[in-house]
Structures are given as C-alpha cells and as structure tokens.
Design a protein around this motif. Sequence first.
Motif, PDB file in Angstrom:
ATOM      1  N   THR A  33      -1.420   2.346  -2.849  1.00  0.00           N
ATOM      2  CA  THR A  33      -2.637   1.476  -2.428  1.00  0.00           C
ATOM      3  C   THR A  33      -1.683   0.897  -0.958  1.00  0.00           C
ATOM      4  O   THR A  33      -2.123   0.019   0.046  1.00  0.00           O
ATOM      5  N   ARG A  38      -0.300  -0.731   4.677  1.00  0.00           N
ATOM      6  CA  ARG A  38       0.538  -0.092   5.963  1.00  0.00           C
ATOM      7  C   ARG A  38      -0.601   0.419   6.857  1.00  0.00           C
ATOM      8  O   ARG A  38      -0.491  -0.170   8.111  1.00  0.00           O
ATOM      9  N   ARG A 107      -7.192  -8.414   1.668  1.00  0.00           N
ATOM     10  CA  ARG A 107      -6.945  -7.671   0.890  1.00  0.00           C
ATOM     11  C   ARG A 107      -8.583  -7.725  -0.032  1.00  0.00           C
ATOM     12  O   ARG A 107      -9.027  -6.715  -0.284  1.00  0.00           O
ATOM     13  N   ARG A 128       0.423  -4.216  -5.933  1.00  0.00           N
ATOM     14  CA  ARG A 128       0.894  -5.054  -6.441  1.00  0.00           C
ATOM     15  C   ARG A 128       0.195  -5.880  -7.445  1.00  0.00           C
ATOM     16  O   ARG A 128       0.341  -6.365  -8.269  1.00  0.00           O
ATOM     17  N   ARG A 185       3.580 -15.105  -2.011  1.00  0.00           N
ATOM     18  CA  ARG A 185       2.411 -15.410  -1.094  1.00  0.00           C
ATOM     19  C   ARG A 185       0.884 -15.940  -1.995  1.00  0.00           C
ATOM     20  O   ARG A 185       1.054 -15.945  -3.392  1.00  0.00           O
TER      21      ARG A 185
HETATM   22  O1   DC Z   1       4.240  -0.515  -1.765  1.00  0.00           O
HETATM   23  P1   DC Z   1       4.434  -0.479  -0.310  1.00  0.00           P
HETATM   24  O2   DC Z   1       5.813  -0.144   0.132  1.00  0.00           O
HETATM   25  O3   DC Z   1       3.653   0.699   0.551  1.00  0.00           O
HETATM   26  O4   DC Z   1       3.320  -1.617  -0.279  1.00  0.00           O
HETATM   27  C1   DC Z   1       3.661  -2.070   1.790  1.00  0.00           C
HETATM   28  C2   DC Z   1       3.282  -3.595   1.543  1.00  0.00           C
HETATM   29  O5   DC Z   1       2.509  -3.658   0.664  1.00  0.00           O
HETATM   30  C3   DC Z   1       3.493  -4.406   0.432  1.00  0.00           C
HETATM   31  O6   DC Z   1       4.367  -5.176   1.005  1.00  0.00           O
HETATM   32  C4   DC Z   1       3.400  -4.739  -0.332  1.00  0.00           C
HETATM   33  C5   DC Z   1       1.745  -4.811  -0.556  1.00  0.00           C
HETATM   34  N1   DC Z   1       1.015  -4.149  -0.851  1.00  0.00           N
HETATM   35  C6   DC Z   1       0.850  -5.398  -1.802  1.00  0.00           C
HETATM   36  O7   DC Z   1      -0.020  -6.571  -1.344  1.00  0.00           O
HETATM   37  N2   DC Z   1      -0.537  -4.180  -2.759  1.00  0.00           N
HETATM   38  C7   DC Z   1      -0.764  -3.687  -3.369  1.00  0.00           C
HETATM   39  N3   DC Z   1      -1.244  -3.335  -3.469  1.00  0.00           N
HETATM   40  C8   DC Z   1       0.227  -2.985  -1.825  1.00  0.00           C
HETATM   41  C9   DC Z   1       0.628  -2.876  -1.019  1.00  0.00           C
END
Ligand code: DC
Length: 430
Positions: A33, A38, A107, A128, A185
């Motif tokens: 995700t 990204r 989101r 996350r 956040r």
């Molecule tokens: O896992 P990643 O490094 O590819 O994630 C990139 C950014 O996206 C990271 O700073 C957190 C955010 N992210 C998020 O807020 N919720 C998710 N489900 C996945 C990633």
Amino acid sequence: MGISIALDGPSGAGKSTIAKEVARRLGYVYVDTGALYRSIGLYAYRLGKKTNGASEVVPLLSDIKLELKYIDGTQRVILNGEDVSEAIRAPEIAMAASGVSAIPEVREFLLDLQRNMAEKYNIVMDGRDIGTVILPNAQVKIFITASAEERANRRLKEHLAKGQEISYEEILKEINERDYNDSHRAAAPLKKADDAYELDTSNLDIDGAVSAVLGIVDEKMNALRPAPKMAPPVNRFFYRLVRWIALLILRIPMKIEHEGLENIPKTGSYIVAPNHHTLMDPVAVSVKIPNISAYMVKDDVFKVKILHILKIFHAFPVKRGTSDRSAIKTSLDYLERGYNLTIFPEGTRSKDGKLGAFKSGVVFVASEANADVLPVGITLKRTRLGRKHLIVRYGKLIPYYKVKVNSMSSSELKHSRDIILNEVKGLIDE
Ligand code: DC
C-alpha cells in the motif's frame, strides 16, 4: 471476504520483503500500500506542489487514477496509465509519500482500492493502518518493528547496492523524521492494532522473520478453524466393527501396508484426499482413520442397483464434469456434522497407475467448509510371489488456509489443486 494478513509497521522494518515472501509461500496476492501513497506523492512532486499541503494536494486527486496490476506475481502500480513502479522508489518520493499520507482526503481516496483487493483475493497487505483502519477484520494482524539503527543499516545497504551515495547519518535522520511524521499525524497514525501480534525483526534475518510470520499465521488461522468434531458415537461403534472385518477380508487377496499413521488426526472433521488405484482404496484408506468418512462417488456407480448399499457407508453421488451444487452441499453437510469426507481428486480410477489431473471439487469443499485436507498416496505393487501389495501412505495434514480460494479464479484453483496434488505425488512410489 477471503483471508487477509495485515502487516503494519514503520518504514524499513523489512515489511515489504517479508510480506512478498509470505505471500509467495501462501499463494496469496501481495499488496504494497505504500506504493499507492508514493504514487500520489510522485504526482504532486512532478507538478512541483508542496506535498505536505492539503490545499495543494487535494485538488489533484480528481485527476489521479490508480490501478494495481500483477505481472508474474509482482505488483505494478499504474498511475494514469503509466507504470510508475520504479519511479516511486526514488528517495525524494519517500518523503513526498510521507507528506501526502498525512492528508485525510488522500487516505480516504485510497480506501476503496485497498478494500477491494481484500474482497477479491487472499492477500498479504503491508502498510501503516491496515490492521487498524483499512481491514479491521483481517484474520491475522502483525505489527513489524525493528530499531531505528537497524533499519538505517538495512536501508544503507540497499542504497549502496544500487550505487546511490548516501550516509548512514542521513538515513537515520530521515527514518526518525518519517517515523515521527507517520506516528504523529492526526489521520490514521502508525499504531499497533490492539489485536495485532508484535514482531521485532532487529535480530532476525529475512528467513527468520518469514518463518516467524508464517508461524503466527498458522497459529491464528488454526485458532479460527471450526472446532474439531466427530461423527455420532453409535455410528462410530458400528463402523469400527465393519472396519475390522473389512481389514480381515481385504488382507485375503493382498498384502496391505499403512505408513504415516502418526499423520492421521485423532479427531475429525477433515477431507481425506487419496489418489485412486483399486476398488479397495476407499476401505484400505479408511480402516486406519478413527472418524467415519462420507465418500463422494461418481454417479455412474449408483447405476448398478446393488451398489446402492454403499449409501449405508455414507457414499453419495457426484456428477462429474459439472459443478454439482448438490454434491457440494452434501459434502458441507457431512463435514458440519463431524464426519470426515473422502474425495478422490482424480475423479476416477487410474488405469495405468499414473497420477491423473486433479479436479477442483476438493478445493471448493475445503474452501467453503474451512476443512483441512489429509493427503494420501496409494501405491500398488506386486510381492515377489506375485501377490498384490497395496501401500497406503498418509501425509501431513494440509491446513485449510493454504488451499482456501477466494475469487475462484482459475489460477487460484490451480494453485490449490497443485498443493494437494504435489503432496499426494510425494506419497506415491514411482
Ligand atoms: O512503506 P513505504 O515506505 O512505501 O510508505 C511510503 C509512505 O507512505 C510512508 O511514509 C508511510 C505512508 N504509508 C501510509 O501512511 N499508510 C500506508 N498504508 C502505507 C504507507
């Protein structure tokens, strides 16, 4: 909904590598995700927008169309028709992603896309807020962590391998900054779900972490399986008697050997899946299994009047070559009532002793009943004196979640059939 495994945790904890491998081993779809955030970060960045400013990013959303595609099992992200899977990996895009991911509208924008994936497929999803917000009903939730220093070390190695110049200090600073952003956040902050397992991978290599995750999945999925049942005791008594007599009779014309008895679960109700060689197979397989089995039998057999007697032994007809709903229903009913169910996945006896293709019925039933599958290999040989010699070998029980299908797509069905087929194959002497 199929099976969802949610892996959450801070960046650099090894989630994506672990998730990818776990998905591969289980035959589930891996959903990254972070790639979605990204992609939105990339879109805003390319337009020179401030990626942490809602007022600059939100108006862009209506111009963004994101799709996830799977090519040879690898996820590709398509942003307005362009495959951006590589472009989103640039270090500056990681920061942009962190920025846009703090915006509630972003989101919200990505919510359905993620939930739809879980509707359609069995998935391993990393992110996350998967266990907390996106899939609060995921069967397995794991929160993967590692110390910031260890994560910085790992990232440094990745960058060096790609020939990118960057210092350890810089990476550590960036990781701490992203951790802070992601967990402070207001919108869906990074946080362990109450019902998530926590797995610290600081001292684990990839193999170790993958095994740990698979161990948790196994424990959790087994706990969710319907409680083991048994067929009614009166029937069991009658059955034991018949079994004993059957074994005596069977042994007159042939030598029978049973192997792998330790693999037979003492309590039902599960599916027994043997290859099919001789008319004696149903009996030869069942004599060593404590629970009573029902038998799915091709309907031709019941054209012979006298063979209706098999119904006493819970044999029921299946029309082959169709998806016979009534046979599936009878199967589910037997399993529900605590019986085992014997299905010969080849659908008919093998004339030459070679293992034939497996039909999907066994996968349908296992999926709908959440029933485990006991693979059985039957080999027919001759003793030196020319007497028939039947070897019945029981394999390790295959847990239901390894064969359960969600979308019923042909590739999913094939994957599950192959798991059972390969186990059975391994139990037969060439
Ligand atoms: O896992 P990643 O490094 O590819 O994630 C990139 C950014 O996206 C990271 O700073 C957190 C955010 N992210 C998020 O807020 N919720 C998710 N489900 C996945 C990633």
